[in-house]
Design a protein around this motif. Structure first.
Motif, PDB file in Angstrom:
ATOM      1  N   ILE A   1       6.813 -44.741  -2.951  1.00  0.00           N
ATOM      2  CA  ILE A   1       6.080 -43.498  -2.666  1.00  0.00           C
ATOM      3  C   ILE A   1       5.403 -43.017  -3.945  1.00  0.00           C
ATOM      4  N   VAL A   2       6.027 -43.312  -5.091  1.00  0.00           N
ATOM      5  CA  VAL A   2       5.390 -42.993  -6.372  1.00  0.00           C
ATOM      6  C   VAL A   2       4.005 -43.618  -6.373  1.00  0.00           C
ATOM      7  N   PRO A   3       2.976 -42.866  -6.801  1.00  0.00           N
ATOM      8  CA  PRO A   3       1.604 -43.385  -6.687  1.00  0.00           C
ATOM      9  C   PRO A   3       1.362 -44.646  -7.497  1.00  0.00           C
ATOM     10  N   MET A   4       0.550 -45.525  -6.941  1.00  0.00           N
ATOM     11  CA  MET A   4       0.177 -46.746  -7.642  1.00  0.00           C
ATOM     12  C   MET A   4      -0.705 -46.452  -8.840  1.00  0.00           C
ATOM     13  N   PHE A   5      -1.279 -45.245  -8.917  1.00  0.00           N
ATOM     14  CA  PHE A   5      -2.070 -44.885 -10.090  1.00  0.00           C
ATOM     15  C   PHE A   5      -1.185 -44.351 -11.223  1.00  0.00           C
ATOM     16  N   HIS A   6       0.107 -44.184 -10.949  1.00  0.00           N
ATOM     17  CA  HIS A   6       1.019 -43.645 -11.965  1.00  0.00           C
ATOM     18  C   HIS A   6       1.913 -44.758 -12.509  1.00  0.00           C
ATOM     19  N   VAL A   7       1.511 -45.323 -13.631  1.00  0.00           N
ATOM     20  CA  VAL A   7       2.237 -46.409 -14.302  1.00  0.00           C
ATOM     21  C   VAL A   7       2.593 -47.509 -13.289  1.00  0.00           C
ATOM     22  N   ASN A   8       1.582 -47.920 -12.535  1.00  0.00           N
ATOM     23  CA  ASN A   8       1.728 -49.056 -11.609  1.00  0.00           C
ATOM     24  C   ASN A   8       2.877 -48.875 -10.623  1.00  0.00           C
ATOM     25  N   ALA A   9       2.991 -47.643 -10.076  1.00  0.00           N
ATOM     26  CA  ALA A   9       4.069 -47.349  -9.119  1.00  0.00           C
ATOM     27  C   ALA A   9       5.423 -47.746  -9.700  1.00  0.00           C
ATOM     28  N   TRP A  10       5.597 -47.404 -10.991  1.00  0.00           N
ATOM     29  CA  TRP A  10       6.825 -47.704 -11.728  1.00  0.00           C
ATOM     30  C   TRP A  10       7.112 -49.205 -11.781  1.00  0.00           C
ATOM     31  N   GLY A  11       6.064 -50.020 -11.631  1.00  0.00           N
ATOM     32  CA  GLY A  11       6.223 -51.474 -11.718  1.00  0.00           C
ATOM     33  C   GLY A  11       6.808 -52.115 -10.480  1.00  0.00           C
ATOM     34  N   MET A  12       7.027 -51.348  -9.419  1.00  0.00           N
ATOM     35  CA  MET A  12       7.691 -51.898  -8.235  1.00  0.00           C
ATOM     36  C   MET A  12       6.868 -52.971  -7.520  1.00  0.00           C
ATOM     37  N   PRO A  13       5.532 -52.824  -7.389  1.00  0.00           N
ATOM     38  CA  PRO A  13       4.785 -53.901  -6.720  1.00  0.00           C
ATOM     39  C   PRO A  13       4.879 -55.241  -7.448  1.00  0.00           C
ATOM     40  N   PHE A  14       4.917 -55.212  -8.780  1.00  0.00           N
ATOM     41  CA  PHE A  14       5.056 -56.460  -9.522  1.00  0.00           C
ATOM     42  C   PHE A  14       6.448 -57.058  -9.324  1.00  0.00           C
ATOM     43  N   ALA A  15       7.480 -56.210  -9.411  1.00  0.00           N
ATOM     44  CA  ALA A  15       8.845 -56.699  -9.250  1.00  0.00           C
ATOM     45  C   ALA A  15       9.079 -57.220  -7.834  1.00  0.00           C
ATOM     46  N   ALA A  16       8.549 -56.514  -6.838  1.00  0.00           N
ATOM     47  CA  ALA A  16       8.721 -56.953  -5.450  1.00  0.00           C
ATOM     48  C   ALA A  16       8.034 -58.295  -5.219  1.00  0.00           C
ATOM     49  N   THR A  17       6.857 -58.482  -5.818  1.00  0.00           N
ATOM     50  CA  THR A  17       6.159 -59.760  -5.687  1.00  0.00           C
ATOM     51  C   THR A  17       6.952 -60.875  -6.356  1.00  0.00           C
ATOM     52  N   ALA A  18       7.455 -60.602  -7.559  1.00  0.00           N
ATOM     53  CA  ALA A  18       8.242 -61.608  -8.274  1.00  0.00           C
ATOM     54  C   ALA A  18       9.463 -62.027  -7.465  1.00  0.00           C
ATOM     55  N   ALA A  19      10.075 -61.064  -6.760  1.00  0.00           N
ATOM     56  CA  ALA A  19      11.254 -61.360  -5.949  1.00  0.00           C
ATOM     57  C   ALA A  19      10.894 -61.999  -4.610  1.00  0.00           C
ATOM     58  N   GLY A  20       9.664 -61.802  -4.167  1.00  0.00           N
ATOM     59  CA  GLY A  20       9.270 -62.271  -2.840  1.00  0.00           C
ATOM     60  C   GLY A  20       9.697 -61.327  -1.739  1.00  0.00           C
ATOM     61  N   ALA A  21       9.853 -60.049  -2.076  1.00  0.00           N
ATOM     62  CA  ALA A  21      10.285 -59.052  -1.099  1.00  0.00           C
ATOM     63  C   ALA A  21       9.121 -58.595  -0.225  1.00  0.00           C
ATOM     64  N   LYS A  22       9.422 -58.168   0.975  1.00  0.00           N
ATOM     65  CA  LYS A  22       8.426 -57.521   1.829  1.00  0.00           C
ATOM     66  C   LYS A  22       8.033 -56.202   1.174  1.00  0.00           C
ATOM     67  N   GLN A  23       6.735 -55.878   1.234  1.00  0.00           N
ATOM     68  CA  GLN A  23       6.261 -54.639   0.633  1.00  0.00           C
ATOM     69  C   GLN A  23       5.600 -53.755   1.682  1.00  0.00           C
ATOM     70  N   VAL A  24       5.860 -52.459   1.552  1.00  0.00           N
ATOM     71  CA  VAL A  24       5.287 -51.463   2.456  1.00  0.00           C
ATOM     72  C   VAL A  24       4.615 -50.396   1.606  1.00  0.00           C
ATOM     73  N   PHE A  25       3.340 -50.131   1.881  1.00  0.00           N
ATOM     74  CA  PHE A  25       2.593 -49.121   1.132  1.00  0.00           C
ATOM     75  C   PHE A  25       2.285 -47.944   2.059  1.00  0.00           C
ATOM     76  N   PRO A  26       2.668 -46.730   1.647  1.00  0.00           N
ATOM     77  CA  PRO A  26       2.619 -45.584   2.565  1.00  0.00           C
ATOM     78  C   PRO A  26       1.260 -44.943   2.737  1.00  0.00           C
ATOM     79  N   GLY A  27       0.238 -45.377   1.975  1.00  0.00           N
ATOM     80  CA  GLY A  27      -1.093 -44.849   2.192  1.00  0.00           C
ATOM     81  C   GLY A  27      -1.306 -43.469   1.619  1.00  0.00           C
ATOM     82  N   PRO A  28      -2.392 -42.807   2.032  1.00  0.00           N
ATOM     83  CA  PRO A  28      -2.761 -41.519   1.447  1.00  0.00           C
ATOM     84  C   PRO A  28      -1.863 -40.376   1.916  1.00  0.00           C
ATOM     85  N   ALA A  29      -1.370 -39.599   0.949  1.00  0.00           N
ATOM     86  CA  ALA A  29      -0.642 -38.357   1.200  1.00  0.00           C
ATOM     87  C   ALA A  29       0.362 -38.457   2.344  1.00  0.00           C
TER      88      ALA A  29
END
Length: 550
Positions: free
Chosen positions: A221-249
């Motif tokens: 939920i932390v914005p992707m414009f704020h320090v890369n969403a705390w690095g979670m998209p990169f870590a999730a990709t590295a792990a091969g986890a399913k990712q869900v992005f909540p969209g605007p507001a």
């Protein structure tokens, strides 16, 4: 001989090779988008080809002005893997800050969401945006806004090949960039090398980090414009986890629905997000059974929130970090010894900023420059260093002289460290209150006040006092139906039980909302400016309660 350079590209390669069918899901204005890592990798390569065709070269900066969704995520690997630098721009900043950031970064391309196109157009200044050669709207239509030249994202990448030979990059090449929120001056640019982002990602995969695994469903939920969403998209990709992005507001109903529909196991955001979700869950039928962990950062995790999630069988993981630390630096996991401690002790530990993440070092120094004792009482400024901690700001030599001490970053956080090594922020250097020559932690008072069930938000600021230099005043947000006189007496009585009388706020001011920074943190600077001329001290307040008279 050293190993191969540490870059982001192997994370994408692994996700595509091993987890090609794992889903990426995004909530958008048009509905739910979903595709796989295999399809994602193709689109990231199309994006790289499109940027190549535009003339973007290694080292060029590519800006994004977007919410959390799949197309924004495509820039996360498409841009840095080709050697360009991904610069995520906070759309909630004032226009003047946006102008400064774009000019300072010299972005050549800016990707913008349709819903943010008017905001970007309002901030547009031909001099500040002189470096920008192309605006790309994330969608398949071009809105009627004054941004030139402007094209839509789908047209931008549509004719490009899904094949692309990622270049062999040096780990010292710049991969990302983010600016601080600039609450005390101009925003400061922090650049991230490939190696910084690689090492931060690896640390997040460890149990002492966030422990993300391929079985997880990750929703930042932390914005992707704020320090890369705390690095979670990169870590999730590295792990091969399913990712869900909540969209605007996303509102609490949106968040709850996504957790239920997509089986989210780990999510992350600031405390206000989770207060809203808990309130919604208390009033509606909500299925949070898949949820295992909620990562709270950006502000202290209230003990009441930790306990409420515990009642739901959801673990709260409190994390601390800064733009300068890529961002995660400490996580409040329980040590093996603490796992056997009483529940109250565990909650105390989990509400702190936590244990330093493996790979980093820290020290805490007092006013005399000497390191303090780890006794949970002495406090000083936190300094930190490590492979994903920056050692300088972009084009800010004056800040580099004051904010760094050799390899150490001076965080500006005033902290204590207990015997077990748990770090606890007692205040920001700018927010700590000095009364009668002694320090009062505004943050500790805020956490105590917000533990009352009737209080939604609270911020404590120092107001000038003729005798004691400063005295604390609490700004409190409560429901309209609250008996404020009675609540004031309850808060005073509650605080008297825990703190010396010279710590107690000399006034309680009830307001509609605590102003927030662009990253969702309480903005005490705005509070101090807003109430600078107000008579906030109560006439009968014990303002003579000095430390030596307690």
């Amino acid at each position: 001989m050293s190993g191969y350079d540490q870059t982001l590209e192997p994370f994408l390669w692994r996700a595509e090779a091993i987890h090609s069918d794992r889903e990426i899901v995004a909530r958008t204005h048009e509905g739910i988008n979903r595709y796989t890592y295999g399809e994602y990798a193709d689109r990231a390569r199309q994006l790289a080809n499109a940027l190549d065709a535009l003339g973007i070269e290694e080292g060029d900066r590519v800006g994004t002005f977007c919410w959390n969704h799949d197309r924004h995520f495509e820039t996360y690997f498409g841009v840095p893997n080709m050697g360009a630098q991904l610069h995520t721009i906070n759309p909630l900043l004032p226009d003047s800050h946006i102008q400064y950031i774009v000019e300072d970064a010299a972005d050549r391309v800016i990707f913008v969401d349709p819903s943010l196109a008017e905001k970007l157009a309002a901030a547009y200044d031909p001099d500040a945006f002189e470096s920008v050669e192309q605006f790309v709207v994330i969608g398949d239509e071009v809105p009627d806004v004054s941004l030139e030249p402007l094209t839509d994202y789908e047209s931008f990448i549509a004719d490009q090949s899904t094949e692309y030979d990622w270049p062999d990059l040096d780990q010292e090449d710049m991969a990302g960039m983010c600016y601080t929120s600039g609450t005390t001056g101009k925003p400061k640019g922090v650049e991230y090398t490939q190696q910084m982002m690689w090492s931060h990602t690896m640390a997040m995969l460890t149990p002492q980090g966030l422990g993300i695994e391929d079985s997880d469903v990750v929703m930042p939920i932390v914005p992707m414009f704020h320090v890369n969403a705390w690095g979670m998209p990169f870590a999730a990709t590295a792990a091969g986890a399913k990712q869900v992005f909540p969209g605007p507001a996303p509102d609490p109903a949106d968040i709850a629905q996504l957790i239920e529909d997509e089986g989210v196991t780990i999510t992350a955001g600031v405390p206000t997000v989770w207060l809203g979700l808990l309130e919604y869950a208390a009033e509606n039928e909500v299925d949070l059974s898949s949820l295992e962990r909620v990562v709270i950062g950006g502000a202290a995790a209230p003990k009441a929130v930790i306990e409420q999630f515990d009642d739901l069988g959801v673990e709260v993981v409190h994390a601390w970090g800064m733009t300068e630390t890529s961002p995660v630096g400490a996580v409040a996991h329980l040590t093996d010894e603490m796992e056997r401690a009483p529940y109250g002790t565990q909650v105390d530990k989990r509400s702190k900023q936590g244990l330093i993440v493996p790979g980093l070092e820290f020290k805490v120094v007092g006013d005399d420059g000497e390191e303090i004792a780890w006794d949970g009482e002495a406090f000083g400024e936190l300094l930190i260093r490590g492979p994903w901690v920056t050692t300088e700001y972009h084009e800010r030599p004056e800040a580099n002289e004051t904010d760094f001490e050799g390899s150490w970053l001076r965080t500006g956080d005033i902290v204590t460290v207990d015997e077990e090594g748990y770090i606890e922020i007692v205040d920001r250097a700018d927010d700590v209150i000095k009364s009668g020559g002694e320090w009062i932690s505004s943050q500790e008072l805020e956490n105590a006040i917000m533990s009352h069930e009737a209080v939604s938000e609270a911020a404590v600021i120092g107001v000038p006092h003729e005798r004691w230099q400063e005295r604390p005043v609490a700004m409190v947000v409560v429901p309209e139906t609250t008996d404020r006189d009675q609540l004031t007496e309850e808060l005073k009585a509650m605080l008297r039980e825990e703190y010396p009388k010279w710590w107690l706020p000399d006034g309680f001011e009830f307001i509609d909302e605590i102003p927030k920074t662009a990253t969702g943190k309480f903005s005490k600077m705005d509070l101090r400016e807003q109430y600078a001329g107000e008579e906030l001290l109560e006439e009968d307040a014990p303002a003579d309660a000095a430390p030596d008279e307690d």
